[in-house]
Write an enzyme that holds these catalytic residues in place. Structure first.
Site, PDB file in Angstrom:
ATOM      1  N   PHE A 151      -1.158  -3.311  -0.525  1.00  0.00           N
ATOM      2  CA  PHE A 151       0.388  -3.111  -0.167  1.00  0.00           C
ATOM      3  C   PHE A 151       1.321  -4.380  -0.593  1.00  0.00           C
ATOM      4  O   PHE A 151       0.836  -5.710  -0.499  1.00  0.00           O
ATOM      5  CB  PHE A 151       0.469  -3.318   1.499  1.00  0.00           C
ATOM      6  CG  PHE A 151       0.040  -2.072   2.209  1.00  0.00           C
ATOM      7  CD1 PHE A 151       1.023  -1.049   2.564  1.00  0.00           C
ATOM      8  CD2 PHE A 151      -1.552  -1.982   2.246  1.00  0.00           C
ATOM      9  CE1 PHE A 151       0.397   0.056   3.372  1.00  0.00           C
ATOM     10  CE2 PHE A 151      -1.858  -0.982   2.863  1.00  0.00           C
ATOM     11  CZ  PHE A 151      -1.051   0.146   3.363  1.00  0.00           C
ATOM     12  N   ASP A 152       2.306  -4.134  -1.182  1.00  0.00           N
ATOM     13  CA  ASP A 152       3.265  -5.461  -1.270  1.00  0.00           C
ATOM     14  C   ASP A 152       3.763  -5.770   0.399  1.00  0.00           C
ATOM     15  O   ASP A 152       3.358  -4.873   1.086  1.00  0.00           O
ATOM     16  CB  ASP A 152       4.724  -4.675  -1.864  1.00  0.00           C
ATOM     17  CG  ASP A 152       5.953  -5.582  -1.795  1.00  0.00           C
ATOM     18  OD1 ASP A 152       5.653  -6.785  -2.075  1.00  0.00           O
ATOM     19  OD2 ASP A 152       6.792  -5.249  -1.293  1.00  0.00           O
ATOM     20  N   LEU A 153       4.201  -6.760   0.494  1.00  0.00           N
ATOM     21  CA  LEU A 153       4.529  -7.350   1.798  1.00  0.00           C
ATOM     22  C   LEU A 153       5.949  -7.126   2.250  1.00  0.00           C
ATOM     23  O   LEU A 153       6.386  -6.418   3.121  1.00  0.00           O
ATOM     24  CB  LEU A 153       4.106  -8.848   1.779  1.00  0.00           C
ATOM     25  CG  LEU A 153       3.999  -9.306   3.452  1.00  0.00           C
ATOM     26  CD1 LEU A 153       3.078  -8.772   4.122  1.00  0.00           C
ATOM     27  CD2 LEU A 153       3.900 -10.758   3.347  1.00  0.00           C
TER      28      LEU A 153
END
Length: 213
Positions: free
Chosen positions: A12-14
């Site tokens: 995941f990107d944050l």
């Protein structure tokens, strides 16, 4: 069904994917520019540059090539204002469900370790992820595959078993360049040209991941 059989890792990107950091990020830009006596553009304009490296982002906003002082003010503001970073609705429940399904999970972010760790702590997410790749950990920013490849190496998975999930073109391109499947979130920073990078899946809410994996 095929996706569920072969997928082992969700990366995941944050910011803009798990955490709603619009105020956290926009306010930092606004503070930095104001602190150095420069005009502050609209958030719509700032949003166009958010996914770029800091140097490029501040160059576009200030037309100055030496941007170090802007970075310092930006980071100082974020260190002092962690409360501006919050979970998207259903994010924690979704991550918990995915963890219970047995997926390896990771974060691949361009943000630096000092503020990411505090954001994860405040959101009570420190124990959800098998790997966290920070902006401090790599030389080449997304869309270069380096940060995604580093994450896969640390949790010992192949690209064919992995998915990159993010809210920007650069997240999708980084995943594709690393050889993973990709999911584009529509609810983050960059909501234009959602189909342009041809992600494998598009989600309008983080909980929709559970319909895919």
């Amino acid at each position: 069904i095929v996706v569920m059989l072969v997928t082992k890792a969700l990366l995941f990107d944050l910011d803009g994917t798990i955490l709603d950091t619009r105020d956290f990020i926009f306010s930092a830009f606004e503070h930095s520019l104001t602190y150095h006596g420069l005009p502050v553009p609209s958030r719509e304009i700032i949003a166009k540059y958010v996914c770029l490296p800091f140097e490029q982002c501040y160059f576009h906003l200030t037309n100055q090539t030496d941007t170090k002082k802007f970075h310092e003010a930006h980071r100082d503001f974020q260190i002092k204002n962690p409360q501006l970073s919050n979970l998207f609705p259903k994010a924690k429940e979704t991550l918990s469900a995915l963890k219970n399904k047995g997926y390896k999970m990771g974060v691949v972010t361009s943000r630096y370790k000092i503020t990411v760790l505090e954001s994860l702590r405040r959101a009570e997410l420190e124990n959800f992820f098998d790997v966290v790749i920070f902006g401090d950990d790599f030389t080449n920013l997304k869309p270069h595959p380096e940060p995604v490849l580093k994450a896969m190496e640390k949790i010992n998975v192949f690209a064919s078993e992995s998915v990159m999930i993010g809210d920007t073109d650069t997240d999708v391109e980084a995943g594709k360049n690393a050889g993973t499947k990709t999911v584009r979130a529509t609810y983050g920073f960059n909501t234009e040209r959602l189909h342009e990078t041809n992600p494998d899946f598009i989600i309008n809410d983080i909980s929709e991941i559970l319909n895919i994996f």
